[in-house]
Design a protein around this motif. Structure first.
Motif, PDB file in Angstrom:
ATOM      1  N   PHE A 131       0.811   5.715  -0.477  1.00  0.00           N
ATOM      2  CA  PHE A 131       0.014   6.941  -0.501  1.00  0.00           C
ATOM      3  C   PHE A 131       0.903   8.128  -0.862  1.00  0.00           C
ATOM      4  O   PHE A 131       2.038   8.240  -0.386  1.00  0.00           O
ATOM      5  CB  PHE A 131      -0.645   7.199   0.858  1.00  0.00           C
ATOM      6  CG  PHE A 131      -1.736   6.235   1.201  1.00  0.00           C
ATOM      7  CD1 PHE A 131      -3.053   6.521   0.885  1.00  0.00           C
ATOM      8  CD2 PHE A 131      -1.438   5.016   1.814  1.00  0.00           C
ATOM      9  CE1 PHE A 131      -4.062   5.620   1.186  1.00  0.00           C
ATOM     10  CE2 PHE A 131      -2.435   4.116   2.118  1.00  0.00           C
ATOM     11  CZ  PHE A 131      -3.759   4.416   1.798  1.00  0.00           C
ATOM     12  N   ARG A 168       9.340   5.942   3.739  1.00  0.00           N
ATOM     13  CA  ARG A 168       8.813   7.278   3.470  1.00  0.00           C
ATOM     14  C   ARG A 168       9.844   8.026   2.615  1.00  0.00           C
ATOM     15  O   ARG A 168      11.042   7.949   2.858  1.00  0.00           O
ATOM     16  CB  ARG A 168       8.558   8.040   4.766  1.00  0.00           C
ATOM     17  CG  ARG A 168       8.016   9.459   4.578  1.00  0.00           C
ATOM     18  CD  ARG A 168       7.946  10.189   5.900  1.00  0.00           C
ATOM     19  NE  ARG A 168       6.973   9.562   6.789  1.00  0.00           N
ATOM     20  CZ  ARG A 168       5.693   9.916   6.853  1.00  0.00           C
ATOM     21  NH1 ARG A 168       5.226  10.877   6.070  1.00  0.00           N
ATOM     22  NH2 ARG A 168       4.884   9.310   7.704  1.00  0.00           N
ATOM     23  N   HIS A 197       5.525  10.639   0.262  1.00  0.00           N
ATOM     24  CA  HIS A 197       4.947   9.350  -0.072  1.00  0.00           C
ATOM     25  C   HIS A 197       5.259   8.363   1.052  1.00  0.00           C
ATOM     26  O   HIS A 197       6.374   8.363   1.595  1.00  0.00           O
ATOM     27  CB  HIS A 197       5.515   8.811  -1.389  1.00  0.00           C
ATOM     28  CG  HIS A 197       5.023   9.535  -2.603  1.00  0.00           C
ATOM     29  ND1 HIS A 197       5.357  10.857  -2.877  1.00  0.00           N
ATOM     30  CD2 HIS A 197       4.219   9.123  -3.622  1.00  0.00           C
ATOM     31  CE1 HIS A 197       4.787  11.215  -4.021  1.00  0.00           C
ATOM     32  NE2 HIS A 197       4.098  10.183  -4.485  1.00  0.00           N
ATOM     33  N   THR A 254       0.863  -1.181   0.000  1.00  0.00           N
ATOM     34  CA  THR A 254       0.000   0.000   0.000  1.00  0.00           C
ATOM     35  C   THR A 254       0.896   1.225   0.000  1.00  0.00           C
ATOM     36  O   THR A 254       1.900   1.278   0.722  1.00  0.00           O
ATOM     37  CB  THR A 254      -0.927   0.046   1.225  1.00  0.00           C
ATOM     38  OG1 THR A 254      -0.143   0.010   2.417  1.00  0.00           O
ATOM     39  CG2 THR A 254      -1.897  -1.123   1.202  1.00  0.00           C
ATOM     40  N   GLY A 267       0.668  11.749  -0.095  1.00  0.00           N
ATOM     41  CA  GLY A 267      -0.169  12.532   0.799  1.00  0.00           C
ATOM     42  C   GLY A 267      -1.280  11.643   1.312  1.00  0.00           C
ATOM     43  O   GLY A 267      -1.032  10.611   1.927  1.00  0.00           O
ATOM     44  N   SER A 268      -2.522  11.992   1.016  1.00  0.00           N
ATOM     45  CA  SER A 268      -3.662  11.170   1.421  1.00  0.00           C
ATOM     46  C   SER A 268      -4.235  10.348   0.278  1.00  0.00           C
ATOM     47  O   SER A 268      -5.203   9.612   0.464  1.00  0.00           O
ATOM     48  CB  SER A 268      -4.768  12.062   2.004  1.00  0.00           C
ATOM     49  OG  SER A 268      -5.210  13.004   1.028  1.00  0.00           O
ATOM     50  N   ARG A 269      -3.640  10.455  -0.912  1.00  0.00           N
ATOM     51  CA  ARG A 269      -4.183   9.761  -2.084  1.00  0.00           C
ATOM     52  C   ARG A 269      -3.469   8.443  -2.317  1.00  0.00           C
ATOM     53  O   ARG A 269      -2.232   8.391  -2.322  1.00  0.00           O
ATOM     54  CB  ARG A 269      -4.069  10.640  -3.329  1.00  0.00           C
ATOM     55  CG  ARG A 269      -4.876  11.930  -3.264  1.00  0.00           C
ATOM     56  CD  ARG A 269      -4.726  12.720  -4.542  1.00  0.00           C
ATOM     57  NE  ARG A 269      -5.149  11.954  -5.703  1.00  0.00           N
ATOM     58  CZ  ARG A 269      -5.019  12.376  -6.955  1.00  0.00           C
ATOM     59  NH1 ARG A 269      -4.434  13.537  -7.208  1.00  0.00           N
ATOM     60  NH2 ARG A 269      -5.460  11.646  -7.961  1.00  0.00           N
ATOM     61  N   PRO A 270      -4.229   7.353  -2.545  1.00  0.00           N
ATOM     62  CA  PRO A 270      -3.590   6.062  -2.825  1.00  0.00           C
ATOM     63  C   PRO A 270      -2.789   6.108  -4.128  1.00  0.00           C
ATOM     64  O   PRO A 270      -3.164   6.798  -5.079  1.00  0.00           O
ATOM     65  CB  PRO A 270      -4.774   5.090  -2.938  1.00  0.00           C
ATOM     66  CG  PRO A 270      -5.917   5.781  -2.275  1.00  0.00           C
ATOM     67  CD  PRO A 270      -5.700   7.248  -2.481  1.00  0.00           C
TER      68      PRO A 270
END
Length: 389
Positions: free
Chosen positions: A57, A104, A86, A55, A59-62
């Motif tokens: 992301f 990260r 990210h 998984t 920011g907050s977007r997949p």
């Protein structure tokens, strides 16, 4: 990590231990990278094991991605959003047991101008079956193959199509044959993080949805001075016309497959290359004008009934009786095909939307990938070759 396992035999002797290697996960960009290139995407690899989950992301977007066949590689489907944090979480399993790893990193912000684009058709527009998709960039594109891979076209009905570069800032998509009528087409330009040129990245993805309307095609025969309009195969208009007088190259109507580009009522038409008072000068407002090229050609209204159906007397346009021209104006959509025959001047492929003048092989030759795209089942090609490392 290597784990040694002891095994005792029934005879009382102890065997040499077997070696079990724990899974090794590699994430690229590397953890804590503060200047990761967004155009290279995100890649997760494993040795001595299998990836069970990834998984990510922005920011907050997949961040969407896919596994390879044996689940030893996962890669992001598209490029990454520039200038943002990210986060990646990976789970895997192997002979040495289950493992997890997190990472990260921060993607490189654009150092050049923003990679903005203009797209035709417009969102929500209903267009004709010959309509191209035109993507115009505000900066020259150097990695054209990567940009083609980032442009995803979807449709509910199967179609083969391809992109074709008209220059460093403009790329055009057309199907191999006309679009099937009455369906919705969706272009998603996955340009967020796509590298247009050194230091210039697309800033965001763009999605444009448009509709292919009814199939309306027109044929203009300049020798018989007739125009026939068909809708879904049935004739709906027979229009006596007058075409270019052909006393000069500019006054000769171009033969070939044109597309309706836009329309206006009225349109001001001024003689090219002539000043007021010179022979051949004109400056007129013309009603119900439907443009079909960039060289000044329109299908429009004109009250010279005496010539229509009999002889060609225009400055290069196709004119028809006011009532019929008004009907054609009201019923035309951008992208409607208009085939003109009978003249010695051939429509150039770059004259307006003369794209259908190119054969399919000629069209493919203008693609950086030199390969067609199956529209209804698009699968993103890899950003770069994936090794089995």
């Amino acid at each position: 990590m290597i784990i040694l396992v002891l095994a005792t035999l029934c005879s009382g002797y102890t065997s040499v231990t077997a070696q079990v290697t724990a899974p090794i996960i590699t994430i690229s960009p590397r953890p804590d990278d503060l200047r990761a290139r967004p155009d290279l995407g995100l890649v997760v690899r494993i040795r001595y094991g299998t990836l069970t989950g990834v998984t990510a992301f922005a920011g907050s977007r997949p961040v969407p991605g896919i596994f390879n066949g044996d689940r030893t590689v996962w890669r992001s489907t598209w490029t990454l959003t520039p200038g943002i944090d990210h986060v990646v979480n990976v789970s895997a399993t192997g002979a040495g047991g289950a493992v997890r790893q997190a990472s990260r990193f921060h993607t490189l912000p654009p150092s050049g101008p923003a990679g903005d684009v203009a797209i035709a058709p417009l969102p929500g527009e209903t267009v004709g079956v010959g309509m191209p998709i035109v993507v115009t960039f505000n900066t020259p594109v150097t990695d054209r193959a990567a940009i083609e891979r980032a442009l995803e076209v979807k449709a509910p009905r199967p179609a083969e199509g391809a992109w074709h570069w008209l220059g460093p800032t403009e790329v055009v998509f057309r199907p191999r044959r006309f679009w099937r009528a009455r369906q919705q087409i969706v272009l998603t330009a996955h340009l967020g993080g796509a590298r247009l040129s050194p230091g210039v990245y697309g800033t965001a993805d763009r999605t444009v949805s448009f509709t292919i309307g009814r199939k309306m095609t027109s044929t203009v025969d300049t020798l018989t001075h007739q125009m026939i309009v068909r809708r879904d195969g049935a004739i709906v208009q027979r229009m006596p016309i007058s075409a270019g007088r052909a006393t000069s190259w500019e006054y000769t109507t171009t033969s070939g497959m044109h597309l309706v580009m836009d329309k206006g009522n009225p349109v001001r038409m001024v003689s090219p290359g002539r000043r007021r008072g010179e022979p051949g000068y004109y400056d007129k407002l013309i009603s119900h004008a439907v443009r079909i090229s960039n060289s000044g050609e329109y299908v429009h209204a004109f009250n010279n009934i005496w010539a229509q159906g009999r002889q060609n007397v225009s400055h290069g346009c196709v004119n028809a009786a006011p009532a019929q021209a008004a009907w054609f104006y009201a019923n035309s959509l951008r992208g409607d095909p208009v085939l003109i025959t009978g003249t010695k001047r051939v429509l150039e492929p770059d004259n307006g939307w003369g794209f259908w003048q190119l054969s399919w092989q000629e069209w493919l030759a203008g693609s950086a990938l030199h390969a067609p795209t199956l529209v209804n089942s698009f699968i993103a090609p890899p950003l770069r070759p994936v090794s089995d490392m």
